[in-house]
Scaffold this motif. Sequence first.
Motif, PDB file in Angstrom:
ATOM      1  N   PHE A  68      65.277  65.146 105.042  1.00  0.00           N
ATOM      2  CA  PHE A  68      65.342  64.201 105.828  1.00  0.00           C
ATOM      3  C   PHE A  68      65.579  62.771 105.221  1.00  0.00           C
ATOM      4  O   PHE A  68      66.460  62.031 105.740  1.00  0.00           O
ATOM      5  CB  PHE A  68      64.106  63.973 106.728  1.00  0.00           C
ATOM      6  N   LEU A  69      65.261  62.665 104.119  1.00  0.00           N
ATOM      7  CA  LEU A  69      65.260  61.378 103.278  1.00  0.00           C
ATOM      8  C   LEU A  69      66.530  61.467 102.398  1.00  0.00           C
ATOM      9  O   LEU A  69      67.184  60.093 102.045  1.00  0.00           O
ATOM     10  CB  LEU A  69      64.176  61.362 102.224  1.00  0.00           C
ATOM     11  N   GLY A  70      67.669  62.418 102.569  1.00  0.00           N
ATOM     12  CA  GLY A  70      68.564  62.565 101.987  1.00  0.00           C
ATOM     13  C   GLY A  70      68.468  62.782 100.388  1.00  0.00           C
ATOM     14  O   GLY A  70      69.570  62.117  99.753  1.00  0.00           O
ATOM     15  N   ILE A  71      67.854  63.228 100.000  1.00  0.00           N
ATOM     16  CA  ILE A  71      67.508  63.337  98.466  1.00  0.00           C
ATOM     17  C   ILE A  71      67.779  64.710  98.192  1.00  0.00           C
ATOM     18  O   ILE A  71      67.231  65.925  98.700  1.00  0.00           O
ATOM     19  CB  ILE A  71      66.045  62.972  98.013  1.00  0.00           C
ATOM     20  N   SER A  72      68.819  64.968  97.215  1.00  0.00           N
ATOM     21  CA  SER A  72      69.083  66.316  96.614  1.00  0.00           C
ATOM     22  C   SER A  72      68.527  66.366  95.440  1.00  0.00           C
ATOM     23  O   SER A  72      68.193  65.547  94.360  1.00  0.00           O
ATOM     24  CB  SER A  72      70.563  66.318  96.582  1.00  0.00           C
ATOM     25  N   LEU A  73      68.166  67.559  94.777  1.00  0.00           N
ATOM     26  CA  LEU A  73      67.774  68.042  93.708  1.00  0.00           C
ATOM     27  C   LEU A  73      68.814  68.542  92.644  1.00  0.00           C
ATOM     28  O   LEU A  73      69.680  69.240  93.031  1.00  0.00           O
ATOM     29  CB  LEU A  73      66.511  68.882  93.605  1.00  0.00           C
ATOM     30  N   VAL A  74      69.056  68.104  91.140  1.00  0.00           N
ATOM     31  CA  VAL A  74      70.137  68.386  90.549  1.00  0.00           C
ATOM     32  C   VAL A  74      69.344  69.043  89.270  1.00  0.00           C
ATOM     33  O   VAL A  74      68.498  68.495  88.684  1.00  0.00           O
ATOM     34  CB  VAL A  74      71.129  67.139  90.017  1.00  0.00           C
ATOM     35  N   ASP A  75      69.945  70.245  88.948  1.00  0.00           N
ATOM     36  CA  ASP A  75      69.410  70.962  87.392  1.00  0.00           C
ATOM     37  C   ASP A  75      70.248  70.114  86.389  1.00  0.00           C
ATOM     38  O   ASP A  75      71.454  69.970  86.253  1.00  0.00           O
ATOM     39  CB  ASP A  75      69.929  72.395  87.522  1.00  0.00           C
ATOM     40  N   GLY A  76      69.307  69.538  85.709  1.00  0.00           N
ATOM     41  CA  GLY A  76      69.888  68.617  84.368  1.00  0.00           C
ATOM     42  C   GLY A  76      70.158  69.514  83.287  1.00  0.00           C
ATOM     43  O   GLY A  76      70.915  69.080  82.469  1.00  0.00           O
ATOM     44  N   LYS A  77      69.828  70.814  83.349  1.00  0.00           N
ATOM     45  CA  LYS A  77      70.015  71.833  82.156  1.00  0.00           C
ATOM     46  C   LYS A  77      69.556  71.252  80.884  1.00  0.00           C
ATOM     47  O   LYS A  77      70.269  71.523  79.804  1.00  0.00           O
ATOM     48  CB  LYS A  77      71.673  72.214  82.172  1.00  0.00           C
ATOM     49  N   GLY A  78      68.253  70.822  80.859  1.00  0.00           N
ATOM     50  CA  GLY A  78      67.780  70.467  79.623  1.00  0.00           C
ATOM     51  C   GLY A  78      68.070  69.148  79.121  1.00  0.00           C
ATOM     52  O   GLY A  78      69.140  68.646  79.460  1.00  0.00           O
ATOM     53  N   THR A  79      67.018  68.723  77.985  1.00  0.00           N
ATOM     54  CA  THR A  79      67.646  67.558  77.362  1.00  0.00           C
ATOM     55  C   THR A  79      68.359  67.767  76.146  1.00  0.00           C
ATOM     56  O   THR A  79      68.508  68.963  75.571  1.00  0.00           O
ATOM     57  CB  THR A  79      66.100  67.114  76.640  1.00  0.00           C
ATOM     58  N   PRO A  80      69.347  67.098  75.927  1.00  0.00           N
ATOM     59  CA  PRO A  80      69.767  65.697  76.653  1.00  0.00           C
ATOM     60  C   PRO A  80      70.751  65.540  77.821  1.00  0.00           C
ATOM     61  O   PRO A  80      70.957  64.543  78.199  1.00  0.00           O
ATOM     62  CB  PRO A  80      70.009  64.962  75.398  1.00  0.00           C
ATOM     63  N   ASN A  81      71.006  66.737  78.030  1.00  0.00           N
ATOM     64  CA  ASN A  81      72.040  66.909  79.269  1.00  0.00           C
ATOM     65  C   ASN A  81      71.513  66.184  80.588  1.00  0.00           C
ATOM     66  O   ASN A  81      72.403  65.623  81.336  1.00  0.00           O
ATOM     67  CB  ASN A  81      72.443  68.487  79.456  1.00  0.00           C
ATOM     68  N   ALA A  82      70.164  66.411  80.825  1.00  0.00           N
ATOM     69  CA  ALA A  82      69.683  65.880  81.975  1.00  0.00           C
ATOM     70  C   ALA A  82      69.612  64.229  82.108  1.00  0.00           C
ATOM     71  O   ALA A  82      70.212  63.891  83.023  1.00  0.00           O
ATOM     72  CB  ALA A  82      68.287  66.382  82.174  1.00  0.00           C
ATOM     73  N   GLN A  83      69.808  63.850  80.749  1.00  0.00           N
ATOM     74  CA  GLN A  83      69.814  62.292  80.772  1.00  0.00           C
ATOM     75  C   GLN A  83      71.159  61.879  80.985  1.00  0.00           C
ATOM     76  O   GLN A  83      71.456  60.922  81.594  1.00  0.00           O
ATOM     77  CB  GLN A  83      69.245  61.639  79.379  1.00  0.00           C
ATOM     78  N   LYS A  84      72.129  62.435  80.374  1.00  0.00           N
ATOM     79  CA  LYS A  84      73.656  62.326  80.374  1.00  0.00           C
ATOM     80  C   LYS A  84      73.781  62.445  81.945  1.00  0.00           C
ATOM     81  O   LYS A  84      74.541  61.717  82.606  1.00  0.00           O
ATOM     82  CB  LYS A  84      74.193  63.270  79.853  1.00  0.00           C
ATOM     83  N   THR A  85      73.543  63.391  82.569  1.00  0.00           N
ATOM     84  CA  THR A  85      73.906  63.511  84.268  1.00  0.00           C
ATOM     85  C   THR A  85      73.172  62.676  85.037  1.00  0.00           C
ATOM     86  O   THR A  85      73.993  62.240  85.776  1.00  0.00           O
ATOM     87  CB  THR A  85      73.317  65.184  84.629  1.00  0.00           C
ATOM     88  N   ALA A  86      72.054  61.995  84.492  1.00  0.00           N
ATOM     89  CA  ALA A  86      71.355  61.026  85.342  1.00  0.00           C
ATOM     90  C   ALA A  86      72.120  60.207  85.232  1.00  0.00           C
ATOM     91  O   ALA A  86      72.460  59.006  86.326  1.00  0.00           O
ATOM     92  CB  ALA A  86      70.080  61.066  85.083  1.00  0.00           C
ATOM     93  N   LEU A  87      72.602  59.485  84.005  1.00  0.00           N
ATOM     94  CA  LEU A  87      73.187  58.405  83.744  1.00  0.00           C
ATOM     95  C   LEU A  87      74.477  58.312  84.714  1.00  0.00           C
ATOM     96  O   LEU A  87      75.271  57.075  84.895  1.00  0.00           O
ATOM     97  CB  LEU A  87      73.389  58.270  82.082  1.00  0.00           C
ATOM     98  N   GLN A  88      75.318  59.362  84.345  1.00  0.00           N
ATOM     99  CA  GLN A  88      76.564  59.414  85.085  1.00  0.00           C
ATOM    100  C   GLN A  88      76.423  59.261  86.504  1.00  0.00           C
ATOM    101  O   GLN A  88      77.252  58.580  87.301  1.00  0.00           O
ATOM    102  CB  GLN A  88      77.218  60.760  84.822  1.00  0.00           C
ATOM    103  N   PHE A  89      75.531  59.942  87.290  1.00  0.00           N
ATOM    104  CA  PHE A  89      75.277  59.530  88.656  1.00  0.00           C
ATOM    105  C   PHE A  89      74.927  58.268  88.941  1.00  0.00           C
ATOM    106  O   PHE A  89      75.415  57.714  89.936  1.00  0.00           O
ATOM    107  CB  PHE A  89      74.277  60.515  89.333  1.00  0.00           C
ATOM    108  N   SER A  90      74.163  57.477  88.199  1.00  0.00           N
ATOM    109  CA  SER A  90      73.800  56.055  88.302  1.00  0.00           C
ATOM    110  C   SER A  90      75.137  55.251  88.128  1.00  0.00           C
ATOM    111  O   SER A  90      75.049  54.273  88.888  1.00  0.00           O
ATOM    112  CB  SER A  90      72.690  55.862  87.158  1.00  0.00           C
TER     113      SER A  90
END
Length: 569
Positions: free
Chosen positions: A395-417
């Motif tokens: 309802f809030l429009g929030i999706s969950l993304v698999d970051g596939k571990g550190t450090p890839n999760a941080q990289k993915t989050a930074l790219q989306f930001s």
Amino acid sequence: MAAIRHVEICNFRGIAYLSWAPKEGINALIGPGDVGKSTVLEAIDLVLGTRRSTFTDTDFHCLNVEQPISIEVTVGDLPRELLDLELYSAAIRGWSAVTSELADEPGEGLEPVITLKVTVSESCEATWQLHSERLAANELPRAMRNDHRAMIMAQRLGSAVGQHLAWGPTSSLSKLSGSGKGMGAALARAGRAARDDFTVADAPALKPAVTAAQQVARDLAVPAALDAIAALDPRSVNISNGAIALHGSNHVPLRALGTGSSRLLAAGLQAKVSRSVPVLLLDEVEHGLEPHRIARLLHYLGSKETESRPQVIMTTHSPVVLRELSAEQLCVARSDIGKTLRLERFGEAERGLLRTHAEAFLSAAILVCEGPTEIGLMRGFDLFWSSCNQLSLAFLGISLVDGKGTPNAQKTALQFSAAGFEVALLRDSDVPPPQNEQTFRGRGCPVFCWRDGHATENELFDSLPPEALPELIAIADKHHTSTVVDTNLGSHGLNKDSITALRTRPTDAHRSILAKAARSGAWFKRIDFGEEVAREVVCPNFTSLTGQLPITIQEIWTWTRRFAPPNDT
């Protein structure tokens, strides 16, 4: 080939204001639902389409009838007939492809364009006209000839496309047929043949009524009706262009096809006549189509072509469409609190994300989770919150993304930001975070994590009350068998008796051993396993949790409420 250069919408339905410059070729509008994507197509159709619509108060943004509805569509690459200075000299304006700016007068380095405008006043009466400041200032005529308007018209394909599979006034088949010379005579002959072929024998139920009419004519002295018969009335049997339609080999009209197939065929025919109808509007392009046919339709519309093709403006909620198109062909719809709609393009940097996380591009916000266990936990908590009458992540429009571990999760989050999304990161803390996490935090993005040195398994076994620990072990037994679980525990220094004691009466001393065994045995390293842990064990014991786990989950819950509609927090 004519193409839309700029669209401006004011006070129309869910859009307070929009200024957008579509590109030639395909423009796919993506983003969460109810943000205004379909309204953009509707607005363009109202200006450039073939129909005339009636308006009500609900067409005004927030029912604000004191401010008029205004929709302006500026069109370039004009046919030679529209550049006739005698007819449209005061309507020709200038467009800069470099700055995406519109000048009221043509000039050097500017493309000659015209603007068509629809205005709806408080009386709900609409005015369609050519628009420029010079026309308004001098009170010059603003009408456009119908044949000239047809050169820049847009065709919208919705779920009802049957008219495009028959020969009608504006259908693709009629355009492909050229002038249609001789069509009228053929239709007239078809009508006569239908009347000649009909006899009362075809409908025996009519005979008693015919006999009664003849008797009444005799009794009341109406000579003309003495020999009355039942036949088709020429005034009722009017076979028009729309009566001729494409049929299959089984003689069933093709407009009786399923929604997906009929839209696919109609869209293809529209592309065939793109010179006649240069702008195609497609709402929910994937509707009714399987993935392979979606890909085929997009290819047919020119998704991979560099040469001039019809301009296509579509909406979609399909990750299949996102993966098939290039980043440059996508526009994400984002809305401010005041409902000023923005359509923002992506670039080369987002190409990789589109291939791996297309679903996330259709959401309002993203929570990047370090791995499947964390995704599962969040899904379980989401189900728990929903059961407590709280708004769900969907309802809030929030999706969950698999970051596939550190450090890839941080990289993915930074790219989306960097792509303009609202993003948060959920990670465990068994290893130090990479340097780019500081960059992520520096963008104002939150990071949710456990205590230093704690993986998710450590936090689970350390936070739950002792009586709940066997429930976690039972989930591991169910999915991995008790023999495998006992082997995992034995590899961390427990003998058979100790394992039996741990299973029946676990103590605080057993918590670290259980966490190590869970990590090495990957007890919960699947989304469905993590979801079951949250739903069946953690949530029912939430008020008894200790440590960082309940704090972090509460922080995540608070972050998600930022995306709740007003008065729903």
